[in-house]
Motif scaffolding. Structure first.
Motif, PDB file in Angstrom:
ATOM      1  N   LEU A  73       8.018  12.587   1.335  1.00 29.48           N
ATOM      2  CA  LEU A  73       9.415  12.423   1.753  1.00 29.48           C
ATOM      3  C   LEU A  73       9.577  12.528   3.278  1.00 29.48           C
ATOM      4  CD1 LEU A  73      12.441  12.163   1.053  1.00 29.48           C
ATOM      5  CD2 LEU A  73      12.489  14.651   0.786  1.00 29.48           C
ATOM      6  N   GLY A  74       8.996  13.580   3.853  1.00 32.57           N
ATOM      7  CA  GLY A  74       9.120  13.764   5.303  1.00 32.57           C
ATOM      8  C   GLY A  74       8.512  12.606   6.070  1.00 32.57           C
ATOM      9  N   GLU A  75       7.341  12.152   5.615  1.00 29.01           N
ATOM     10  CA  GLU A  75       6.668  11.035   6.287  1.00 29.01           C
ATOM     11  C   GLU A  75       7.478   9.746   6.147  1.00 29.01           C
ATOM     12  OE1 GLU A  75       3.796  10.454   8.017  1.00 29.01           O
ATOM     13  OE2 GLU A  75       3.125  12.530   8.078  1.00 29.01           O
ATOM     14  N   TRP A  76       8.056   9.560   4.954  1.00 27.04           N
ATOM     15  CA  TRP A  76       8.863   8.354   4.736  1.00 27.04           C
ATOM     16  C   TRP A  76      10.049   8.347   5.720  1.00 27.04           C
ATOM     17  CZ3 TRP A  76      13.968   7.412   3.356  1.00 27.04           C
ATOM     18  CH2 TRP A  76      14.268   6.083   2.983  1.00 27.04           C
ATOM     19  N   ILE A  77      10.650   9.526   5.896  1.00 24.74           N
ATOM     20  CA  ILE A  77      11.805   9.616   6.804  1.00 24.74           C
ATOM     21  C   ILE A  77      11.398   9.248   8.235  1.00 24.74           C
ATOM     22  CG2 ILE A  77      13.442  11.239   7.872  1.00 24.74           C
ATOM     23  CD1 ILE A  77      13.393  12.757   5.108  1.00 24.74           C
ATOM     24  N   ILE A  78      10.295   9.823   8.691  1.00 19.55           N
ATOM     25  CA  ILE A  78       9.928   9.518  10.078  1.00 19.55           C
ATOM     26  C   ILE A  78       9.383   8.091  10.235  1.00 19.55           C
ATOM     27  CG2 ILE A  78       9.598  11.922  10.839  1.00 19.55           C
ATOM     28  CD1 ILE A  78       6.584  11.181  10.713  1.00 19.55           C
ATOM     29  N   GLN A  79       8.838   7.554   9.163  1.00 22.94           N
ATOM     30  CA  GLN A  79       8.432   6.141   9.220  1.00 22.94           C
ATOM     31  C   GLN A  79       9.666   5.264   9.445  1.00 22.94           C
ATOM     32  OE1 GLN A  79       6.851   4.397   5.576  1.00 22.94           O
ATOM     33  NE2 GLN A  79       6.093   2.595   6.675  1.00 22.94           N
ATOM     34  N   PHE A 103      17.736   9.431  -3.625  1.00 22.95           N
ATOM     35  CA  PHE A 103      17.692   8.045  -3.144  1.00 22.95           C
ATOM     36  C   PHE A 103      16.240   7.611  -2.910  1.00 22.95           C
ATOM     37  CE2 PHE A 103      17.263   5.206   0.502  1.00 22.95           C
ATOM     38  CZ  PHE A 103      17.989   4.109   0.058  1.00 22.95           C
ATOM     39  N   VAL A 104      15.482   8.470  -2.268  1.00 22.21           N
ATOM     40  CA  VAL A 104      14.091   8.115  -1.952  1.00 22.21           C
ATOM     41  C   VAL A 104      13.270   8.018  -3.250  1.00 22.21           C
ATOM     42  CG1 VAL A 104      12.028   8.765  -0.637  1.00 22.21           C
ATOM     43  CG2 VAL A 104      14.291   9.172   0.329  1.00 22.21           C
ATOM     44  N   ILE A 126       0.855  -1.200   0.000  1.00 23.89           N
ATOM     45  CA  ILE A 126       0.000   0.000   0.000  1.00 23.89           C
ATOM     46  C   ILE A 126       0.884   1.241   0.000  1.00 23.89           C
ATOM     47  CG2 ILE A 126      -1.717   1.292   1.354  1.00 23.89           C
ATOM     48  CD1 ILE A 126      -2.225  -1.743   2.533  1.00 23.89           C
ATOM     49  N   VAL A 127       0.640   2.149  -0.923  1.00 24.71           N
ATOM     50  CA  VAL A 127       1.373   3.426  -0.914  1.00 24.71           C
ATOM     51  C   VAL A 127       0.449   4.482  -0.322  1.00 24.71           C
ATOM     52  CG1 VAL A 127       3.080   3.070  -2.733  1.00 24.71           C
ATOM     53  CG2 VAL A 127       0.746   3.666  -3.373  1.00 24.71           C
ATOM     54  N   LYS A 128       1.036   5.314   0.504  1.00 24.76           N
ATOM     55  CA  LYS A 128       0.190   6.196   1.314  1.00 24.76           C
ATOM     56  C   LYS A 128       0.712   7.632   1.276  1.00 24.76           C
ATOM     57  CE  LYS A 128      -1.298   6.683   6.100  1.00 24.76           C
ATOM     58  NZ  LYS A 128      -0.549   7.892   6.312  1.00 24.76           N
ATOM     59  N   GLY A 129      -0.206   8.569   1.125  1.00 26.19           N
ATOM     60  CA  GLY A 129       0.146   9.991   1.188  1.00 26.19           C
ATOM     61  C   GLY A 129       0.038  10.501   2.613  1.00 26.19           C
TER      62      GLY A 129
END
Ligand code: SF4
Ligand code: SF4
Lengths: 116, 628
Positions: free
Chosen positions: B116-122, B165-166, B87-90
């Motif tokens: 990007l920010g959410e991916w980092i904190i995930q 990279f992301v 699942i990809v999530k915004g």
């Protein structure tokens, strides 16, 4: 320049797109028709298929062809469409230390062409 | 890790400056009234507009589900995801509130945050620390360290390399995802349209490449129609990221061919908020402008001052959608300074709402006792003017202090009073009190001095609303006979003016009309008390400038961190905020402020002689007063 605005005539459009392809050789370039644009602001693109979306969001460079002027994007919302997007710039982020970076997930370059 | 965070301070200040420039250049403030009216009208009839929207979405082939609780929303999504594995999530605060990602991960699904920010904190197993900039607390070095450690890379601390990279990492996820989940900034009833703003393109990709799309939103996101939403959007994105338009503004009305779309509308306390006395808070559009400008948030960020929702507004949203203990803890960090209110595009009276909220929260003894002490005496005792006491403290004094019967005394208007308030009766404010008494005696003969009372503002902002109300009523009765009541305290002035209107005036501003230009012997800087920023008397500096030539100071409007009792409650944060006032001053200077609480706080770094009340300053240096 990650976002550019150009104004050309209908006759020049084909040549213009060729030039863009040369300029960004080696990168994916897509050309998308908008149904209306707000000068120097952005263009509205209706999206009615997955392929449409891929063209708009997965290429490295997107050229948005703009023919009909709008006062605001709300004018475009009066029309009938399944999904749509008002595009005003390239894909970008400032999530890391507020530094502006182009091309996060979508196009790194967004080129608006106003066709007279 | 220290609770203070320089990354947050830098990033928020940058956004505040950019936002101010954008609003100034593009005149965005002019959109506010229309946007607030639209928002209010839409929320007032939310049920009706949701009914219309749901009917039309369903006709268009979108399934709509109204969830009363988090459990029911998560249950619906989980059930309709079926066998979806990837699942990809915004980014969506509502889904953070639901802990949706964690719920789906526990079911064995891979959920990838694509902002990007959410991916980092995930990757860091953290919560977002800001409404619109989830990783604002991290430096490029922090991100590089995490990516290199977790993914075996050797990337430099460079935003461009890290973003690249992301981008590469997530491309395949978008292409292969079974389902997408996004949030909605607005849902319009007529024609039924979901609106979602973003910059990265991840929302568009998460929404349109997978075959299943879940749009998750709150009951409070409804708007009557698409007419006028551009104004709301420009205010939202302008306030959030200093952009009049984000790169992408996505609209959803029907599924694409072969696509299934679900709209999940969560209540979870939103209806209760909208029906409560805190309903103004429901107008919040989660732009985060109040966080960027908040002096406390700037120092500690959202992990200290918030949970899912941050800042003063976060306390309110948490009270209704989360746990009360969390809300109470978040509220305790709010200075009640009101710095955030002018920045709010929706006119949410954040500090007042936090004050009201605090009524049900316990107060520690070190706060409740001083409040009792302040409120214990009758609100107002009345005294006729006395001659100012001889100021025999060894300091050189201007004539006005010892020549009260000077022929220069002016005639006062009839029916005129000066309300000293509680701050000026403390020994720490003895000098100011004497200066004010002398000024009143000299320039406003005949004015009555209403002495010794507390206006109740400290009680109000600490949520002791019934005590505050009693004090206000007593003061109101006492003020009745007077046409004008002057206050030397700017905070009390702002508070009482909101309650009693134009008869309440700021002593310094009235005094400035009566005194000629003074020539102090140092550069003079103005410190703007936060409570004057919200409209009441905000032109104090302009009026004082007739008498005092102020030098420019970039930190003039920066909060000093006093907040009445905040320096007792959160001494380290208060001090950290205070130290931000230091830069930009020459060796010899005087800072002028009419808030006694700010005055005492500023003296902690600048010393007693360098911080003065405007009345003290004007009287001390005026020709008429004798000069120095
Ligand atoms: S009142 Fe002050 S401390 Fe509280 S949220 Fe607003 S700016 Fe922050
Ligand atoms: S309270 Fe106002 S400023 Fe703060 S997030 Fe909500 S709308 Fe924005």
């Amino acid at each position: 320049m990650a976002t550019e605005w150009h104004s050309i005539s209908e006759d020049e459009l084909h040549l213009f797109i060729n030039k863009i392809q040369d300029r960004f050789a080696g990168q994916s370039v897509s050309c998308v028709e908008s149904t209306g644009f707000v000068p120097a602001t952005g263009a509205f693109v209706p999206i009615d298929s997955r392929e449409n979306a891929e063209a708009l969001f997965l290429s490295d460079v997107v050229v948005l062809v703009c023919r009909r002027r709008l006062k605001s994007y709300e004018e475009a919302l009066a029309g009938d469409f399944a999904q749509g997007c008002f595009v005003s710039a390239e894909s970008k982020t400032a999530d890391i230390e507020k530094k502006l970076i182009s091309g996060v997930h979508g196009p790194k370059e967004c080129i608006f062409v106003e066709v007279q | 890790m220290s609770k203070f965070n320089e990354n947050v301070f830098k990033a928020t200040n940058l956004t505040v400056r950019k936002r101010a420039k954008l609003f100034r250049e593009r005149g965005l403030d002019a959109l506010r009234d229309g946007a607030v009216t639209k928002r209010k009208a839409s929320l007032d009839e939310a049920a009706r507009f949701w009914e219309i929207a749901a009917k039309r979405f369903r006709e268009n082939g979108i399934e709509v589900f109204f969830a009363d609780t988090v459990a029911s929303a998560n249950g619906f999504i989980s059930e309709h995801l079926g066998g979806a594995r990837l699942i990809v999530k915004g980014k969506s605060l509502t889904t953070e509130e639901m802990e949706l990602r964690q719920v789906l991960e526990r079911e064995g699904r891979e959920v990838v945050e694509t902002d990007l920010g959410e991916w980092i904190i995930q990757q860091r197993n953290e919560l977002p620390s800001h409404f619109t900039a989830p990783a604002i607390h991290l430096s490029a070095g922090d991100v590089a360290e995490m990516i290199n450690r977790k993914f075996g890379e050797n990337l430099p601390a460079d935003a461009s390399a890290l973003t690249g990279f992301v981008r590469r990492k997530l491309r395949e996820k978008f292409r292969n995802a079974d389902a997408g989940i996004i949030g909605a900034n607005m849902v319009c009833a007529d024609p039924a349209t979901v609106v979602s703003v973003s910059n990265e393109g991840n929302v568009s990709l998460s929404a349109r490449l997978p075959e299943k799309l879940f749009i998750v939103t709150g009951w409070d996101r409804i708007y009557d129609s698409v007419d006028g939403i551009e104004g709301v959007q420009r205010l939202l994105t302008g306030s959030a990221t200093a952009q009049e338009f984000t790169s992408y503004i996505d609209f959803f009305r029907k599924p694409l061919p072969g696509q299934q779309v679900f709209l999940v509308v969560l209540d979870n306390g939103r209806k209760a908020l909208m029906e409560s006395s805190f309903s103004e808070g429901a107008r919040c559009i989660r732009c985060g402008a109040c966080l960027n400008i908040c002096p406390v948030y700037q120092e500690v960020g959202g992990h200290t001052f918030g949970k899912v929702y941050h800042g003063g507004i976060g306390a309110l949203l948490t009270e209704f959608t989360g746990r009360k203990q969390d809300a109470s803890a978040i509220a305790s960090y709010c200075l009640r300074c009101k710095s955030c209110e002018p920045a709010c595009p929706m006119g949410v009276p954040i500090a007042d709402l936090v004050a009201g909220l605090s009524e049900s929260y316990p107060l520690p003894l070190y706060l409740s006792l001083p409040l009792k002490w302040m409120g214990r005496r009758p609100a107002v005792q009345v005294g006729r003017q006395r001659e100012p006491a001889n100021v025999n403290d060894g300091q050189k004094r201007p004539k006005v202090f010892d020549s009260p019967s000077s022929s220069a005394r002016h005639h006062a208007s009839p029916s005129f009073a000066v309300f000293m308030g509680c701050a000026f009766r403390t020994p720490l404010m003895k000098r100011e009190r004497k200066a004010i008494e002398a000024a009143v005696f000299h320039y406003f003969p005949g004015a009555e001095i209403l002495d010794s009372g507390c206006c109740g503002m400290p009680h109000y902002f600490k949520g002791r609303l019934s005590a505050a109300k009693e004090l206000l009523e007593a003061i109101g009765r006492r003020f009745e006979p007077f046409d004008r009541v002057l206050l030397p305290c700017s905070s009390g002035f702002a508070y009482l003016r909101e309650n009693f209107g134009g008869k309440i005036q700021l002593l310094s501003m009235v005094l400035a009309e009566k005194i000629d230009k003074i020539n102090p012997d140092t550069a003079v800087f103005y410190h703007q008390p936060c409570h004057l920023k919200t409209g009441q008397g905000k032109d104090e500096k302009k009026v004082l400038s007739r008498v005092i030539s102020f030098s420019d100071w970039e930190n003039e409007a920066r909060c000093c961190g006093s907040g009445g009792t905040y320096f007792v409650q959160h001494p380290l944060i208060s001090k950290k905020i205070l130290f931000r006032k230091e830069p930009g001053l020459p060796e010899r200077f005087t800072v002028v402020t009419s808030c006694p609480s700010c005055l005492l706080q500023l003296r902690r770094i600048f010393g007693r002689e360098r911080v003065r009340h405007p009345a003290d300053m004007m009287v001390s240096f005026s020709e008429e007063g004798g000069g120095q």
